[in-house]
Design a protein around this motif. Sequence first.
Motif, PDB file in Angstrom:
ATOM      1  N   LEU A  78      71.088 -15.303 -96.472  1.00 32.41           N
ATOM      2  CA  LEU A  78      72.529 -15.063 -96.578  1.00 32.41           C
ATOM      3  C   LEU A  78      73.310 -16.266 -96.048  1.00 32.41           C
ATOM      4  CD1 LEU A  78      75.043 -13.352 -97.101  1.00 32.41           C
ATOM      5  CD2 LEU A  78      74.642 -12.260 -94.869  1.00 32.41           C
ATOM      6  N   GLU A  79      72.927 -16.777 -94.904  1.00 35.07           N
ATOM      7  CA  GLU A  79      73.615 -17.938 -94.330  1.00 35.07           C
ATOM      8  C   GLU A  79      73.498 -19.160 -95.241  1.00 35.07           C
ATOM      9  OE1 GLU A  79      71.778 -18.192 -90.471  1.00 35.07           O
ATOM     10  OE2 GLU A  79      72.725 -16.314 -89.819  1.00 35.07           O
ATOM     11  N   GLN A  80      72.341 -19.353 -95.848  1.00 38.74           N
ATOM     12  CA  GLN A  80      72.155 -20.486 -96.760  1.00 38.74           C
ATOM     13  C   GLN A  80      72.994 -20.314 -98.018  1.00 38.74           C
ATOM     14  OE1 GLN A  80      70.820 -23.282 -96.054  1.00 38.74           O
ATOM     15  NE2 GLN A  80      71.078 -24.168 -98.081  1.00 38.74           N
ATOM     16  N   ARG A  81      73.105 -19.076 -98.528  1.00 36.40           N
ATOM     17  CA  ARG A  81      73.950 -18.832 -99.706  1.00 36.40           C
ATOM     18  C   ARG A  81      75.410 -19.120 -99.368  1.00 36.40           C
ATOM     19  NH1 ARG A  81      74.327 -19.625-104.820  1.00 36.40           N
ATOM     20  NH2 ARG A  81      76.342 -20.401-104.154  1.00 36.40           N
ATOM     21  N   ARG A  82      75.824 -18.757 -98.164  1.00 35.80           N
ATOM     22  CA  ARG A  82      77.190 -19.067 -97.735  1.00 35.80           C
ATOM     23  C   ARG A  82      77.413 -20.582 -97.704  1.00 35.80           C
ATOM     24  NH1 ARG A  82      77.198 -14.731 -92.775  1.00 35.80           N
ATOM     25  NH2 ARG A  82      77.813 -12.900 -93.987  1.00 35.80           N
ATOM     26  N   ARG A  83      76.421 -21.327 -97.225  1.00 39.19           N
ATOM     27  CA  ARG A  83      76.543 -22.803 -97.215  1.00 39.19           C
ATOM     28  C   ARG A  83      76.657 -23.344 -98.645  1.00 39.19           C
ATOM     29  NH1 ARG A  83      73.530 -22.236 -92.496  1.00 39.19           N
ATOM     30  NH2 ARG A  83      71.461 -22.275 -93.425  1.00 39.19           N
ATOM     31  N   ALA A  84      75.848 -22.818 -99.534  1.00 43.57           N
ATOM     32  CA  ALA A  84      75.903 -23.268-100.932  1.00 43.57           C
ATOM     33  C   ALA A  84      77.272 -22.959-101.543  1.00 43.57           C
ATOM     34  CB  ALA A  84      74.788 -22.615-101.743  1.00 43.57           C
ATOM     35  N   SER A  85      77.839 -21.804-101.216  1.00 45.33           N
ATOM     36  CA  SER A  85      79.161 -21.454-101.729  1.00 45.33           C
ATOM     37  C   SER A  85      80.236 -22.372-101.148  1.00 45.33           C
ATOM     38  CB  SER A  85      79.481 -19.988-101.430  1.00 45.33           C
ATOM     39  OG  SER A  85      78.646 -19.146-102.194  1.00 45.33           O
ATOM     40  N   LEU A 139      83.278 -29.025-103.918  1.00 43.92           N
ATOM     41  CA  LEU A 139      83.162 -29.728-105.197  1.00 43.92           C
ATOM     42  C   LEU A 139      84.253 -29.307-106.185  1.00 43.92           C
ATOM     43  CD1 LEU A 139      79.281 -29.453-105.663  1.00 43.92           C
ATOM     44  CD2 LEU A 139      80.587 -31.516-105.055  1.00 43.92           C
ATOM     45  N   GLY A 140      85.143 -28.422-105.735  1.00 43.45           N
ATOM     46  CA  GLY A 140      86.211 -27.936-106.605  1.00 43.45           C
ATOM     47  C   GLY A 140      85.784 -26.792-107.514  1.00 43.45           C
ATOM     48  N   LEU A 141      84.636 -26.175-107.213  1.00 50.91           N
ATOM     49  CA  LEU A 141      84.122 -25.076-108.022  1.00 50.91           C
ATOM     50  C   LEU A 141      84.461 -23.737-107.373  1.00 50.91           C
ATOM     51  CD1 LEU A 141      80.557 -26.541-108.723  1.00 50.91           C
ATOM     52  CD2 LEU A 141      82.576 -26.636-110.225  1.00 50.91           C
ATOM     53  N   ASP A 142      84.506 -22.709-108.189  1.00 55.13           N
ATOM     54  CA  ASP A 142      84.707 -21.349-107.694  1.00 55.13           C
ATOM     55  C   ASP A 142      83.528 -21.006-106.771  1.00 55.13           C
ATOM     56  OD1 ASP A 142      84.782 -18.533-107.394  1.00 55.13           O
ATOM     57  OD2 ASP A 142      85.494 -18.228-109.431  1.00 55.13           O
ATOM     58  N   PRO A 143      83.790 -20.508-105.565  1.00 57.82           N
ATOM     59  CA  PRO A 143      82.674 -20.186-104.666  1.00 57.82           C
ATOM     60  C   PRO A 143      81.867 -18.968-105.112  1.00 57.82           C
ATOM     61  CG  PRO A 143      84.742 -19.520-103.681  1.00 57.82           C
ATOM     62  CD  PRO A 143      85.085 -20.286-104.930  1.00 57.82           C
ATOM     63  N   GLY A 144      82.412 -18.167-106.007  1.00 57.66           N
ATOM     64  CA  GLY A 144      81.709 -16.973-106.459  1.00 57.66           C
ATOM     65  C   GLY A 144      81.749 -15.876-105.414  1.00 57.66           C
ATOM     66  N   LEU A 145      81.000 -14.820-105.667  1.00 57.87           N
ATOM     67  CA  LEU A 145      80.938 -13.661-104.774  1.00 57.87           C
ATOM     68  C   LEU A 145      79.507 -13.466-104.292  1.00 57.87           C
ATOM     69  CD1 LEU A 145      83.062 -11.134-106.856  1.00 57.87           C
ATOM     70  CD2 LEU A 145      83.784 -12.370-104.809  1.00 57.87           C
ATOM     71  N   ILE A 146      79.354 -13.177-103.013  1.00 54.98           N
ATOM     72  CA  ILE A 146      78.039 -12.927-102.421  1.00 54.98           C
ATOM     73  C   ILE A 146      77.926 -11.435-102.118  1.00 54.98           C
ATOM     74  CG2 ILE A 146      76.501 -13.419-100.482  1.00 54.98           C
ATOM     75  CD1 ILE A 146      78.008 -16.110-100.173  1.00 54.98           C
ATOM     76  N   PHE A 147      76.785 -10.858-102.469  1.00 51.51           N
ATOM     77  CA  PHE A 147      76.508  -9.454-102.202  1.00 51.51           C
ATOM     78  C   PHE A 147      75.238  -9.349-101.367  1.00 51.51           C
ATOM     79  CE2 PHE A 147      78.775  -9.767-106.162  1.00 51.51           C
ATOM     80  CZ  PHE A 147      79.751  -8.806-106.050  1.00 51.51           C
TER      81      PHE A 147
END
Length: 129
Positions: free
Chosen positions: A44-51, A57-65
């Motif tokens: 989860l923490e790594q997915r948050r870093r990727a977001s 980078l100017g990209l939509d961070p998306g949603l994490i579940f």
Amino acid sequence: MITLYDHKQSTSSVSAAFGQRGGGAMIVEITNYFAKEGQAQTVLEQRRRASAIRSSLGLDPGLIFVKLEGNGPDVRWECSFASHADYEADMAIRKGSADFSDARQAMHALVQKFERHLYAADDGMASPR
């Protein structure tokens, strides 16, 4: 397209075309992360870093579940794109980012299985009864 990553096997991709779908329709990318034993919080923490990198980078961070119950992935990420062209542009930016590449590699060390799924919105009308 579905991309599966399993540490016990090599990465494989499967693509399927359903008529003209995916050209101008909304695209949703879904990634599923199945954590190695005891690594769900770290995933989860790594997915948050990727977001956060996506945002930089100017990209939509998306949603994490996060999984509450059941046998599915421990962490799931979703992002919508207006078209397949927008999705491809997003992928190109990710591929060109050393930071995102590093984040992806770090994630693969934490998961036993990774899946990427692409869906196109069904723009058809409901069948009359």
